[in-house]
Design a protein around this motif. Structure first.
Motif, PDB file in Angstrom:
ATOM      1  N   SER A 142       0.811  -1.222   0.000  1.00 48.39           N
ATOM      2  CA  SER A 142       0.000   0.000   0.000  1.00 48.39           C
ATOM      3  C   SER A 142       0.841   1.267   0.000  1.00 48.39           C
ATOM      4  N   GLY A 143       1.870   1.281   0.848  1.00 49.54           N
ATOM      5  CA  GLY A 143       2.668   2.486   0.955  1.00 49.54           C
ATOM      6  C   GLY A 143       3.345   2.888  -0.341  1.00 49.54           C
ATOM      7  N   PHE A 144       3.636   1.918  -1.197  1.00 52.64           N
ATOM      8  CA  PHE A 144       4.281   2.222  -2.479  1.00 52.64           C
ATOM      9  C   PHE A 144       3.414   3.162  -3.307  1.00 52.64           C
ATOM     10  N   TRP A 145       2.123   2.875  -3.402  1.00 54.70           N
ATOM     11  CA  TRP A 145       1.250   3.645  -4.283  1.00 54.70           C
ATOM     12  C   TRP A 145       1.084   5.084  -3.795  1.00 54.70           C
ATOM     13  N   SER A 146       0.923   5.274  -2.499  1.00 54.48           N
ATOM     14  CA  SER A 146       0.714   6.641  -2.003  1.00 54.48           C
ATOM     15  C   SER A 146       2.011   7.440  -1.998  1.00 54.48           C
ATOM     16  N   LYS A 147       3.127   6.820  -1.605  1.00 54.57           N
ATOM     17  CA  LYS A 147       4.387   7.550  -1.598  1.00 54.57           C
ATOM     18  C   LYS A 147       4.835   7.886  -3.017  1.00 54.57           C
ATOM     19  N   ASP A 148       4.644   6.962  -3.948  1.00 55.60           N
ATOM     20  CA  ASP A 148       5.019   7.249  -5.332  1.00 55.60           C
ATOM     21  C   ASP A 148       4.147   8.343  -5.929  1.00 55.60           C
ATOM     22  N   ALA A 149       2.880   8.396  -5.525  1.00 48.19           N
ATOM     23  CA  ALA A 149       2.018   9.478  -6.009  1.00 48.19           C
ATOM     24  C   ALA A 149       2.539  10.833  -5.540  1.00 48.19           C
ATOM     25  N   ILE A 150       3.008  10.896  -4.285  1.00 47.70           N
ATOM     26  CA  ILE A 150       3.576  12.149  -3.779  1.00 47.70           C
ATOM     27  C   ILE A 150       4.870  12.482  -4.506  1.00 47.70           C
ATOM     28  N   LEU A 151       5.727  11.483  -4.718  1.00 47.48           N
ATOM     29  CA  LEU A 151       6.993  11.718  -5.419  1.00 47.48           C
ATOM     30  C   LEU A 151       6.757  12.184  -6.852  1.00 47.48           C
ATOM     31  N   LEU A 152       5.798  11.595  -7.520  1.00 40.09           N
ATOM     32  CA  LEU A 152       5.490  12.011  -8.891  1.00 40.09           C
ATOM     33  C   LEU A 152       4.975  13.446  -8.918  1.00 40.09           C
TER      34      LEU A 152
END
Length: 642
Positions: A394-404
């Motif tokens: 789960s954390g991958f999707w939300s953190k990557d959205a912030i990074l993008l």
């Protein structure tokens, strides 16, 4: 927020059932005994079922609400009520689902506590307050529930009030968050003064009116004051100091505060009122969020108490959410809040399981627990991987959205967030490896797995830590973002960002192993004294608490002591002196009254009495005496006249 909401009287039951549970438990909990916990769980689980019954309508953009008259029975301007759209439904889901798991876990964790029923009464009130907060459609109702949440945190952090440290921590949390709440209250009052409207449905029109009147500065001030309330509740720098101390409360309380309730309220508030924020106020949100993210991450790297590591981890992740809000992406911030709620609740409950089994919190007294606590170890690993942003958790999707989003909007912020991501995976895997691997300590050697009532919620939350993030992924067409009414999604899976985030997470894990476990020191010998000094500063939390003590608390206490002394010496002296003077004057008056006034009055009375006695002797009643007196008088007058 939409005016055209279908009426749903059952909305009262979502916060009403936990509130009713609180009332029953606080009045009759002593007689209910262990049944108290199940009443509290049943109330929140029922609220979860009611929340899920609204999912279909809310998902299709059909919000529901209920309103009632407030201050006026005829003026629609003075109405208040509950409202559930995609954003508030999301918060209801987080609070009721994670809260139910935490309450189930608490049955095992608190089973021997002498105030067992009171603990669950406070939990019920805490959840009821938070549910009311996220359903409120008006600032007044939100603020009332906001303060109730603060009260409940005070009661729960200081639940073990026999410990002076718990009492001090609860007081610190209450006062620090109240300081931030003053900003929120100021923003609400300023908004009411400027527009006369406090309903959330009116916020877009309020913004349009103020912009049309060229009052962007006023809008900036209002939104900044509202954000200041979030700084206190969500433990942002510099009002973060209460959250690490809040670890003095029972571990389930820590999980509830850090994952599903209090700290999430600040992020939700900014997201709910986001339309009021201007580029200037968003710049403040971005700066505070980024500073908090990096600052707290560095401190977490140095903590040796298992709960303190997680506390500073929470502060750092909240800073990451605020950074996303500052970048102009409330949907992404709420996405990370959702995934964070599951893996952070799992981390805290896993930490509680470790403490319950070993009665130790210091990493130096832990190690090798994976053999004796397999369920706790595996679920803790899942949560750590999710928090580190490991694909496809789960954390991958939300953190990557912030990074993008940061890569697209602010490359400098993107670089800082990559550094923060390395720290995140480093401190959380340092915690995991030191607890569950390496040589077992004496305390860990006798550890055992937690009972099913505690292990079960760990498994459920682990499933959430794995799967919840998929709701915002392209595999389900970004369902999460459509739920909260946002169209800001990145189509497809960004392979470049996947590679970057995987590399960053791997680097953090390797550093945790090499430095945290193997004790490797990569600092060149000439620089080690300086590095040690820097480490000492960070390990002492940058001396922020000491700075507050020196600049605010000690001068304030010294001032109060001086005022107390001034009051006792000068004010009380004047009052007591006036009293003594009045008493002395009254004594003099009494003496004068006795010596002069009484003697004059008594003397006159004696004279009158003597004259009366003499006159009484002349009244003999004999006629010839009276004739003699007349004769004498006539002779005397005749002589005198001659």
């Amino acid at each position: 927020m939409n005016h055209a909401a279908a009426s749903a009287p059952m909305l009262f039951l979502i916060p009403g059932l936990p509130l009713l549970s609180f009332l029953i438990l606080i009045l009759f909990g002593r007689w209910l005994g262990k049944l108290s916990a199940w009443l509290s769980v049943a109330a929140l689980a029922s609220a979860f079922c009611l929340t899920m019954s609204l999912a279909g309508r809310v998902t299709h953009g059909d919000p529901v609400g209920i309103r009632w008259a407030w201050l006026s029975a005829v003026n629609p301007r003075w109405t208040i009520g509950f409202f559930v759209d995609g954003l508030s439904w999301l918060m209801l889901f987080i609070i009721t689902s994670i809260g139910t798991m935490i309450q189930l876990y608490s049955i095992g964790y608190m089973h021997d506590d002498p105030r067992f029923s009171r603990f669950f009464a406070y939990l019920s009130l805490f959840c009821a307050s938070m549910l009311g907060l996220v359903m409120a459609d008006h600032f007044v109702l939100l603020y009332a529930c906001w303060e109730l949440v603060g009260l409940c945190s005070f009661l729960l952090i200081g639940f073990w009030f026999e410990k002076p440290s718990a009492v001090a921590a609860s007081r610190k949390a209450f006062l620090t968050t109240r300081f931030g709440d003053c900003g929120l209250l100021g923003g609400i009052m300023l908004l009411a003064w400027a527009t006369g409207q406090l309903g959330f449905a009116n916020l877009p029109a309020i913004r349009a009116d103020l912009v049309a009147q060229h009052k962007e500065g006023l809008l900036t001030l209002i939104s900044t004051l509202i954000f200041f309330g979030s700084v206190g509740k969500s433990a942002q720098f510099p009002l973060h100091v209460w959250l690490p101390d809040a670890m003095e409360g029972p571990t389930p309380v820590s999980a509830l505060i850090h994952a599903a309730t209090m700290v999430a309220a600040g992020v939700y508030l900014v997201a709910r009122t986001f339309v009021l924020f201007t580029p200037q106020s968003l710049a403040i949100v971005l700066a505070i969020g980024l500073i908090t993210h990096i600052f707290a991450g560095t401190v977490a790297l140095t903590m040796t108490d298992i709960k303190k590591v997680l506390a500073y981890s929470t502060i750092s992740q909240l800073g990451l959410m605020m950074t996303a809000l500052g970048l102009g992406s409330p949907a992404i911030a709420m996405f990370h809040l959702t995934t964070h709620a599951f893996f952070k609740a799992l981390l805290f409950l896993g930490a509680g399981s470790v403490i319950h089994a070993t009665h130790q919190q210091e990493l130096s007294h832990l190690g090798g627990l994976i053999d004796s606590m397999l369920i706790t170890g595996i679920t803790f690993l899942i949560a750590s991987m999710s928090m580190s942003g490991v694909f496809p958790l789960s954390g991958f999707w939300s953190k990557d959205a912030i990074l993008l989003e940061a890569q697209y909007r602010a490359p400098v912020v993107f670089a800082c967030l990559l550094f923060g991501a390395v720290m995140t995976s480093s401190y959380i895997f340092r915690l995991y490896l030191r607890c569950f691997h390496g040589r077992a300590s004496h305390d860990a050697a006798h550890a055992h797995e937690s009972p099913p009532i505690m292990a079960g919620p760990l498994v459920v939350l682990a499933v959430g830590a794995v799967l919840v993030g998929l709701l915002g992924s392209p595999f389900v067409h970004h369902w999460f973002f459509h739920l909260v009414g946002s169209e800001e999604t990145h189509e497809g899976l960004d392979l470049g960002m996947l590679a970057i985030s995987t590399g960053v997470a791997s680097l953090g894990v390797w550093l945790a192993w090499d430095i945290g476990m193997r004790r490797r020191n990569y600092v060149p010998a000439p620089l080690r004294p300086a590095a040690t000094a820097i480490y000492r500063v960070v390990a002492n939390k940058y001396y922020i608490d000491e700075l507050y003590q020196a600049v605010l608390i000690r001068p304030f206490l010294a001032t109060t002591r001086w005022l107390s002394k001034f009051d006792s010496v000068v004010v009380d002296g004047m009052v007591n002196g006036a009293g003594a003077g009045g008493w002395q004057l009254s004594q003099w008056k009494a003496a004068f009254d006795r010596a002069v006034v009484d003697r004059v009055v008594n003397g006159l009375a004696e004279c009158v009495r003597a004259v009366g006695s003499a006159g009484r002797r002349l009244q003999t009643g004999l006629v010839h005496h009276y004739l003699l007196a007349v004769t004498v008088a006539v002779v005397a007058i005749a002589v005198w006249l001659r």
